[in-house]
Design a protein around this motif. Sequence first.
Motif, mmCIF file in Angstrom:
data_model
loop_
_atom_site.group_PDB
_atom_site.id
_atom_site.type_symbol
_atom_site.label_atom_id
_atom_site.label_comp_id
_atom_site.label_asym_id
_atom_site.label_seq_id
_atom_site.Cartn_x
_atom_site.Cartn_y
_atom_site.Cartn_z
ATOM 1 N N VAL A 196 42.866 36.681 37.379
ATOM 2 C CA VAL A 196 41.409 36.825 37.501
ATOM 3 C C VAL A 196 40.947 36.197 38.812
ATOM 4 O O VAL A 196 40.137 36.777 39.551
ATOM 5 N N ALA A 197 41.460 35.011 39.103
ATOM 6 C CA ALA A 197 41.102 34.343 40.362
ATOM 7 C C ALA A 197 41.547 35.165 41.558
ATOM 8 O O ALA A 197 40.803 35.332 42.533
ATOM 9 N N ALA A 198 42.767 35.705 41.507
ATOM 10 C CA ALA A 198 43.268 36.528 42.609
ATOM 11 C C ALA A 198 42.368 37.731 42.840
ATOM 12 O O ALA A 198 42.061 38.085 43.984
ATOM 13 N N ALA A 199 41.929 38.363 41.750
ATOM 14 C CA ALA A 199 41.067 39.543 41.876
ATOM 15 C C ALA A 199 39.736 39.196 42.522
ATOM 16 O O ALA A 199 39.143 40.026 43.229
ATOM 17 N N THR A 200 39.239 37.981 42.296
ATOM 18 C CA THR A 200 37.958 37.593 42.900
ATOM 19 C C THR A 200 38.112 37.206 44.362
ATOM 20 O O THR A 200 37.173 37.344 45.149
ATOM 21 N N TRP A 201 39.284 36.702 44.734
ATOM 22 C CA TRP A 201 39.484 36.222 46.096
ATOM 23 C C TRP A 201 39.949 37.305 47.064
ATOM 24 O O TRP A 201 39.788 37.158 48.276
ATOM 25 N N ARG A 203 39.961 40.852 49.117
ATOM 26 C CA ARG A 203 38.891 41.670 49.691
ATOM 27 C C ARG A 203 39.152 43.167 49.516
ATOM 28 O O ARG A 203 38.244 43.917 49.231
ATOM 29 N N ALA A 204 40.391 43.586 49.713
ATOM 30 C CA ALA A 204 40.705 45.011 49.651
ATOM 31 C C ALA A 204 40.604 45.519 48.215
ATOM 32 O O ALA A 204 41.039 44.847 47.277
ATOM 33 N N GLU A 205 40.033 46.710 48.044
ATOM 34 C CA GLU A 205 39.826 47.272 46.716
ATOM 35 C C GLU A 205 41.144 47.471 45.974
ATOM 36 O O GLU A 205 41.245 47.216 44.779
ATOM 37 N N ARG A 206 42.170 47.947 46.668
ATOM 38 C CA ARG A 206 43.448 48.194 45.997
ATOM 39 C C ARG A 206 44.056 46.891 45.496
ATOM 40 O O ARG A 206 44.669 46.845 44.417
ATOM 41 N N SER A 207 43.880 45.818 46.255
ATOM 42 C CA SER A 207 44.416 44.519 45.850
ATOM 43 C C SER A 207 43.686 44.010 44.619
ATOM 44 O O SER A 207 44.309 43.523 43.665
ATOM 45 N N ARG A 208 42.372 44.118 44.643
ATOM 46 C CA ARG A 208 41.581 43.699 43.487
ATOM 47 C C ARG A 208 41.951 44.500 42.250
ATOM 48 O O ARG A 208 42.055 43.960 41.143
ATOM 49 N N PHE A 209 42.163 45.796 42.426
ATOM 50 C CA PHE A 209 42.488 46.668 41.303
ATOM 51 C C PHE A 209 43.807 46.258 40.661
ATOM 52 O O PHE A 209 43.906 46.148 39.428
ATOM 53 N N VAL A 210 44.819 46.016 41.472
ATOM 54 C CA VAL A 210 46.134 45.648 40.945
ATOM 55 C C VAL A 210 46.057 44.320 40.186
ATOM 56 O O VAL A 210 46.588 44.181 39.080
ATOM 57 N N ALA A 211 45.410 43.326 40.781
ATOM 58 C CA ALA A 211 45.263 42.037 40.103
ATOM 59 C C ALA A 211 44.442 42.194 38.829
ATOM 60 O O ALA A 211 44.746 41.571 37.798
ATOM 61 N N GLY A 212 43.416 43.044 38.881
ATOM 62 C CA GLY A 212 42.593 43.283 37.706
ATOM 63 C C GLY A 212 43.357 43.946 36.579
ATOM 64 O O GLY A 212 43.140 43.637 35.397
ATOM 65 N N VAL A 213 44.250 44.873 36.913
ATOM 66 C CA VAL A 213 45.077 45.519 35.890
ATOM 67 C C VAL A 213 45.946 44.487 35.182
ATOM 68 O O VAL A 213 46.064 44.476 33.950
ATOM 69 N N GLY A 214 46.563 43.601 35.959
ATOM 70 C CA GLY A 214 47.377 42.548 35.364
ATOM 71 C C GLY A 214 46.563 41.643 34.457
ATOM 72 O O GLY A 214 46.988 41.299 33.347
ATOM 73 N N ALA A 215 45.365 41.272 34.907
ATOM 74 C CA ALA A 215 44.489 40.416 34.096
ATOM 75 C C ALA A 215 44.059 41.129 32.819
ATOM 76 O O ALA A 215 44.006 40.521 31.744
ATOM 77 N N ALA A 216 43.760 42.427 32.913
ATOM 78 C CA ALA A 216 43.344 43.191 31.733
ATOM 79 C C ALA A 216 44.470 43.275 30.703
ATOM 80 O O ALA A 216 44.236 43.159 29.493
#
Length: 272
Positions: A196-201, A203-216
């Motif tokens: 969750v922290a990685a997804a917030t920190w 900037r790139a959308e693809r990076s946020r998406f991947v971290a968000g998938v893991g968090a979900a």
Amino acid sequence: MTRFRKLAAGTAVLAAVTMLLGVFTAAEGAGLTCAQRWPLCDGPLGGLLPANYLSFVEWFHRLVAGVTGLVVLGTTVQAWRTGRSARIRYATTAALVVLPVQVVLGMFTVTTYQWAVLVAHFATATAIFGLLVLAAAWSYDGSMAETAARARTAGLVGAGLAVPAAVVSPRLVFAFGSAVQVVYYALLLGAFAALVAAATWLRAERSRFVAGVGAALLAGLLVLGRQSYGESVAVGTVVALAVVAVCGLVAARWARAEIEVTTETSIFADES
């Protein structure tokens, strides 16, 4: 600023500790102690204190949960009083709003113990924890280079915690007793917070998406894990954790790319 960061991070950690106490309470079979009374227990002073070990486990969980609620309230007040960013104020406020629902569900886990209630109770706890992690992560937001470096570390931590979580997951190697359950959920909560922290920190959308998938995926494992495990669910858990590990590693790799891009260009100019 530093004081609020520590407060926000400490509040998230306290919420995680409360959840782990809840896991231990259920695993020990203490959820129906205290003579199924709420908020009182079954010991001296009219039920203010517990009567035996199992009652103490349930009573102590309630005590820590009450303290956590007060700390969440204090963090929310502090976020508004000190003029934190809107997203931090809203995240802490949302956690505070969900808190009464969590309290009511906690009462039902004692008075009318059912799996559906237990799952809902842990779902709201996960939501509160996630909101507090968001608030803490946002409070540590900074320059692109700083946040990308933190995101890389968080991605690696998330991936690293997913591996031992798979090892101690139900029906794989160890008997799923109280201690193993606490360790398993501690690893899941740590990995969830990291991604969750990685997804917030990032900037790139693809990076946020991947971290968000893991968090979900981790959020799903946290909630669904309160149900009975069959062989197929146990295998699915290991597969999901393998995907989480991959998501963490990919997010960390892309975070490193963001660090390199920031050093060489201004494509990710600081937004603050």
